[in-house]
Scaffold this motif. Structure first.
Motif, PDB file in Angstrom:
ATOM      1  N   UNK A   1       0.847  -1.198   0.000  1.00 21.83           N
ATOM      2  CA  UNK A   1       0.000   0.000   0.000  1.00 21.83           C
ATOM      3  C   UNK A   1       0.885   1.252   0.000  1.00 21.83           C
ATOM      4  N   UNK A   2       1.909   1.250   0.858  1.00 22.09           N
ATOM      5  CA  UNK A   2       2.797   2.418   0.927  1.00 22.09           C
ATOM      6  C   UNK A   2       3.440   2.677  -0.436  1.00 22.09           C
ATOM      7  N   UNK A   3       4.011   1.625  -1.018  1.00 15.67           N
ATOM      8  CA  UNK A   3       4.672   1.790  -2.312  1.00 15.67           C
ATOM      9  C   UNK A   3       3.657   2.224  -3.375  1.00 15.67           C
ATOM     10  N   UNK A   4       2.465   1.619  -3.322  1.00 18.31           N
ATOM     11  CA  UNK A   4       1.409   1.993  -4.265  1.00 18.31           C
ATOM     12  C   UNK A   4       1.039   3.456  -4.137  1.00 18.31           C
ATOM     13  N   UNK A   5       0.880   3.921  -2.888  1.00 12.57           N
ATOM     14  CA  UNK A   5       0.502   5.316  -2.654  1.00 12.57           C
ATOM     15  C   UNK A   5       1.602   6.245  -3.178  1.00 12.57           C
ATOM     16  N   UNK A   6       2.851   5.911  -2.884  1.00 14.45           N
ATOM     17  CA  UNK A   6       3.939   6.771  -3.347  1.00 14.45           C
ATOM     18  C   UNK A   6       4.033   6.812  -4.860  1.00 14.45           C
ATOM     19  N   UNK A   7       3.817   5.647  -5.473  1.00 16.95           N
ATOM     20  CA  UNK A   7       3.869   5.610  -6.929  1.00 16.95           C
ATOM     21  C   UNK A   7       2.709   6.426  -7.505  1.00 16.95           C
ATOM     22  N   UNK A   8       1.528   6.291  -6.894  1.00 14.73           N
ATOM     23  CA  UNK A   8       0.368   7.052  -7.357  1.00 14.73           C
ATOM     24  C   UNK A   8       0.615   8.556  -7.208  1.00 14.73           C
ATOM     25  N   UNK A   9       1.139   8.956  -6.041  1.00 19.16           N
ATOM     26  CA  UNK A   9       1.438  10.376  -5.820  1.00 19.16           C
ATOM     27  C   UNK A   9       2.413  10.864  -6.883  1.00 19.16           C
ATOM     28  N   UNK A  10       3.425  10.036  -7.137  1.00 15.10           N
ATOM     29  CA  UNK A  10       4.410  10.378  -8.160  1.00 15.10           C
ATOM     30  C   UNK A  10       3.758  10.598  -9.514  1.00 15.10           C
ATOM     31  N   UNK A  11       2.858   9.686  -9.874  1.00 12.78           N
ATOM     32  CA  UNK A  11       2.194   9.789 -11.172  1.00 12.78           C
ATOM     33  C   UNK A  11       1.311  11.033 -11.241  1.00 12.78           C
ATOM     34  N   UNK A  12       0.573  11.304 -10.139  1.00 11.45           N
ATOM     35  CA  UNK A  12      -0.311  12.477 -10.128  1.00 11.45           C
ATOM     36  C   UNK A  12       0.526  13.751 -10.187  1.00 11.45           C
ATOM     37  N   UNK A  13       1.568  13.793  -9.328  1.00 13.70           N
ATOM     38  CA  UNK A  13       2.414  14.993  -9.301  1.00 13.70           C
ATOM     39  C   UNK A  13       3.134  15.190 -10.632  1.00 13.70           C
ATOM     40  N   UNK A  14       3.373  14.097 -11.333  1.00 12.16           N
ATOM     41  CA  UNK A  14       4.141  14.196 -12.578  1.00 12.16           C
ATOM     42  C   UNK A  14       3.430  15.071 -13.610  1.00 12.16           C
ATOM     43  N   UNK A  15       2.107  15.157 -13.518  1.00 12.92           N
ATOM     44  CA  UNK A  15       1.354  16.001 -14.460  1.00 12.92           C
ATOM     45  C   UNK A  15       1.799  17.452 -14.381  1.00 12.92           C
ATOM     46  N   UNK A  16       2.325  17.823 -13.199  1.00 12.48           N
ATOM     47  CA  UNK A  16       2.683  19.228 -13.008  1.00 12.48           C
ATOM     48  C   UNK A  16       4.132  19.535 -13.332  1.00 12.48           C
TER      49      UNK A  16
END
Lengths: 294, 311
Positions: B290-305
Motif C-alpha cells: 500500500x505504501x509503495x502503491x501510494x507513493x507511486x500514485x502520488x508520483x504519477x499524479x504529481x508528474x502532471x505538473x
C-alpha cells in the motif's frame, strides 16, 4: 555508427564553442578521475587488504603491500563447515538454473506479446508490466509456505523453478522491446517458406535476439549470484549454502575478528561479478538504458 | 520506451482498425504464454491472495492459521518497533534517493559533454550498481565505517576524531545512505540515454541567443529530461523501500544499533522468518505494498505538473 560520429562531431563543436579556455577539459578529466578513484577506492583497498596480515589492515589506508600474505585465502576457504568450493558450486548451480529458466520462459512470453495476436493480449501485457514493480515481500511468506509444503526447503528448487515460469518480468519486457525491432518481413518470409509459429520463434526470432538473450544472461547471472534474501530464507543447511549466505555466516562466526580472510572470501565472491561485468558491459549498459533494470 | 512509459500510455487509444485485420491465433498465443501464466498464478497471484488471507490470521507455520480479523492491523498501530522501522525506511528513501539521482544527473551531464574516454568513466561509475547489493560490499562497508575502519584511517591524520560510524545510532543509517548513493551508476546510465535524445540543435539555437551553460541546463536539459527523471525517481523509490541485504549484514541481522538501521523489510523478515509470526508478516507485507502503491500514485499524479513531454 554514422549517427554516432555525427553526434560526436556536434558535441565536439559544441564544447569547442563553449569551452572558452583549453584548460576546461583537463579540469573535467581531473574531477572525473578523482571521483572514479574515490568510488572504487574501498573496493581496491579491500582487494589489497585481503593480501595483508590481519593486524596491518587496521593501520594501512594506503594501497602498498609490505608483507604479502596469501594465507587469508587458505584460512577463509576452510573457515566454515564446508570448504568454500562447495558454496561456489552451489551458487553456480543456482545461477545456471536461473539463467536457463529465464532464457527459455521469458523469450517464449516475449514472443507471444510481441508477435502473436490473441484475445486478452493487452490485458495480460499490462499485468506483466505491473508485476515488474511488485515487491517480493508481498509474496514471500506464502511462497515460503508453498515451497516448504512441497518439501523444497534446502533445495535449489525455490530459487530455480520460478525462473522457468518467467517471474522476472523485466526480461520479458526487455525481450518484447527487442523483438519489436526485428522486421516483420522476416516472419512473413519464413511463414511463406512453411514455418509455423514455433518455427518462426525458433529459427527466426531466437537467433536474431541473441543480444537480448545475452543481456538477460548477464543480468540474471549477477543478480542471482548476489541475491541474498531468498537464498537466506530457503537455504538453512550449511551444505546447501550459496556464496552470499556462506559469507554472511562467516561474518557471524568470526565476529569481525578475522578481516583478512573475510575480505579474501569477499573478493572471491566478487570475482564472477567482475568477470561478467567485463565480458558483458556492452549488454549491461544497453539493457539498463532501455528498461531501467539494475 | 521504458516499462513505465509503456504503462502510462496503455490506456491511450491506438489508431482504429489495427488488430482487426490481423488474424488471431489464440491457441499459439496462450501456448507460448503458458510458463508465464503459470508463474503469474502459482508464484505471484496465488501467493498474493494467500498473503492477503494470512494477514487476517494468526499463523506460526505449525498450527493451522486462525482467523483474527483486523487484529494484526490494530497491533501494527501500537507496534513501536514498526513505527520506528517506518521512520528509518522513510528517512532512508527520502534522503538517499534524491541524493543518488542528483549525483547521477550531475555526472551524466558532465559525461555527455563528449568527454574523451566517456565509455571508460561510464563503466567505472556503473560498476558499484552491480556490486552494491552483494554481501561482500556490505562486509566492506562494515569495515570502512567501523571504529578502526578505512574512513577513520583517512580522517585521523587530517585531525578528525575517529568514531564508530556504524556502531553509533546517529550515523549508522547515514552509512547505508552513502552506500545507496554510491550505486548511482544505474540511474546515471538511464540519464545518459535520455540526454542522447535531446537534439543538439536546441543547444546551438540557445547558444546563438547567448544562453549561459547554466541557463541551457535549466531551460533545455532539465525540462526535456523530466520524463527520465520521473522514471528514475519512481524506480529508485520502489527499489529503496525494499532495501534489505546491506542493513541486514551491516547490523548482523538485528537492525541495530538501537534499531537505527531496522528497515521495514528487516523487521518484516524478523517477524516472519525470525519469529514465524507469518500472519503479522503478511499484514506488514500488504501495508508495504500500500505504501509503495501510494507513493507511486502520488508520483504519477504529481508528474502532471512537472514532467514535460516533448511529443
Amino acid at each position: 555508427m554514422t549517427t554516432e560520429t555525427l553526434r560526436t562531431a556536434v558535441v565536439r563543436r559544441r564544447s569547442a564553442t563553449f569551452g572558452r579556455a583549453r584548460i576546461r577539459p583537463v579540469l573535467t578529466h581531473l574531477a572525473l578521475a578523482a571521483a572514479a578513484l574515490v568510488m572504487l577506492y574501498p573496493v581496491i583497498w579491500m582487494v589489497v587488504s585481503s593480501l595483508r596480515p590481519g593486524n596491518e589492515i587496521f593501520r594501512e589506508p594506503g594501497l602498498l603491500i609490505k608483507d604479502l600474505e596469501i594465507s587469508n585465502y587458505r584460512v577463509g576457504w576452510n573457515a566454515l563447515t564446508e570448504p568454500f568450493t562447495r558454496y561456489l558450486l552451489n551458487s553456480a548451480a543456482v545461477v545456471f538454473g536461473a539463467v536457463l529458466g529465464n532464457l527459455v520462459s521469458c523469450s517464449m512470453a516475449a514472443y507471444a506479446f510481441a508477435r502473436l495476436e490473441f484475445a486478452g493480449k493487452k490485458f495480460w501485457f499490462s499485468i506483466m508490466l505491473v508485476t515488474i514493480m511488485l515487491p517480493i515481500h508481498v509474496v514471500i511468506v506464502p511462497q515460503y509456505i508453498l515451497f516448504s509444503q512441497a518439501g523444497w526447503i534446502n533445495t535449489f528448487l525455490p530459487l530455480i523453478v520460478p525462473k522457468f515460469l518467467a517471474t522476472d518480468a523485466f526480461f520479458v519486457f526487455l525481450m518484447v522491446q527487442f523483438i519489436r525491432g526485428i522486421p516483420r518481413e522476416l516472419d512473413e518470409a519464413a511463414r511463406i517458406d512453411g514455418c509455423g509459429k514455433a518455427g518462426i520463434f525458433l529459427r527466426v526470432i531466437l537467433p536474431l535476439m541473441v543480444p537480448a538473450l545475452a543481456t538477460t544472461t548477464i543480468f540474471t547471472f549477477i543478480w542471482t549470484w548476489n541475491d541474498f534474501f531468498s537464498q537466506l530464507i530457503y537455504l538453512t543447511d550449511p551444505k546447501m549454502y550459496t556464496v552470499p549466505v556462506a559469507l554472511r555466516s562467516f561474518v557471524d562466526a568470526t565476529a569481525s575478528t578475522n578481516w583478512g580472510s573475510m575480505f579474501a572470501m569477499s573478493v572471491v565472491s566478487l570475482v564472477p561479478v567482475f568477470l561478467a561485468f567485463l565480458l558483458g558491459q556492452r549488454f549491461l549498459i544497453k539493457g539498463i538504458a532501455t528498461t531501467g533494470i539494475k | 520506451m521504458s516499462a513505465l512509459g509503456e504503462l502510462s500510455t496503455l490506456g491511450r487509444n491506438k489508431p482504429p482498425g489495427q488488430g482487426k485485420t490481423k488474424k488471431r491465433d489464440n491457441l499459439a498465443g496462450y501456448l507460448f504464454l503458458t510458463p508465464w501464466l503459470l508463474g503469474l498464478f502459482v508464484i505471484t497471484i496465488g501467493p498474493m491472495l494467500a498473503s492477503l488471507y494470512l494477514a487476517f490470521t494468526d499463523y506460526n507455520l505449525i498450527q493451522a492459521p486462525e482467523w483474527i480479523g483486523l487484529e494484526n492491523f490494530t497491533r501494527m498501530l501500537s507496534d513501536q518497533r514498526l513505527h520506528n522501522s517506518l521512520q528509518v525506511t522513510f528517512t532512508y528513501v527520502f534522503v538517499s534517493v534524491p541524493l543518488q539521482l542528483a549525483v547521477a544527473l550531475l555526472l551524466a551531464v558532465v559525461l555527455d559533454r563528449g568527454v574523451r574516454g566517456m565509455a571508460f568513466y561510464r563503466s567505472i561509475f556503473y560498476l558499484p550498481s552491480l556490486l552494491g547489493s552483494s554481501v561482500a560490499i556490505a562486509i566492506l562497508w562494515k569495515q570502512v565505517f567501523g571504529t578502526e575502519g578505512l574512513l577513520n584511517q583517512v580522517l585521523q591524520p587530517l585531525g578528525f576524531d575517529g568514531k564508530g560510524w556504524i556502531s553509533d545510532p546517529s550515523t549508522a543509517l547515514g552509512t547505508l545512505v552513502v552506500l545507496n548513493v554510491w550505486t548511482f551508476g544505474a540511474p546515471m546510465v538511464i540519464f545518459l540515454a535520455g540526454l542522447r535524445q535531446i537534439p543538439a540543435m536546441y543547444y546551438e539555437a540557445a547558444s546563438v541567443d547567448g544562453a549561459s551553460a547554466f541557463r541551457r541546463f535549466r531551460s533545455i536539459t532539465l525540462p526535456l529530461l523530466t520524463p527520465i527523471i520521473f522514471f528514475n525517481l519512481v524506480l529508485q523509490i520502489i527499489h529503496a523501500f525494499q532495501s534489505f541485504t546491506q542493513a541486514f549484514v551491516v547490523s548482523g541481522g538485528t537492525g541495530g544499533p538501537s534499531d537505527s538501521t531496522m528497515f521495514y523489510t528487516l523487521y518484516l523478515y524478523d517477524r516472519g522468518f525470525g519469529n514465524f509470526d507469518m500472519g503479522y508478516a503478511s499484514a506488514m507485507a500488504w501495508f508495504l505494498l500500500v505504501i509503495i502503491g501510494v507513493f507511486t500514485a502520488i508520483n504519477f499524479i504529481a508528474s502532471k505538473y512537472w514532467v514535460f513531454y516533448d511529443d
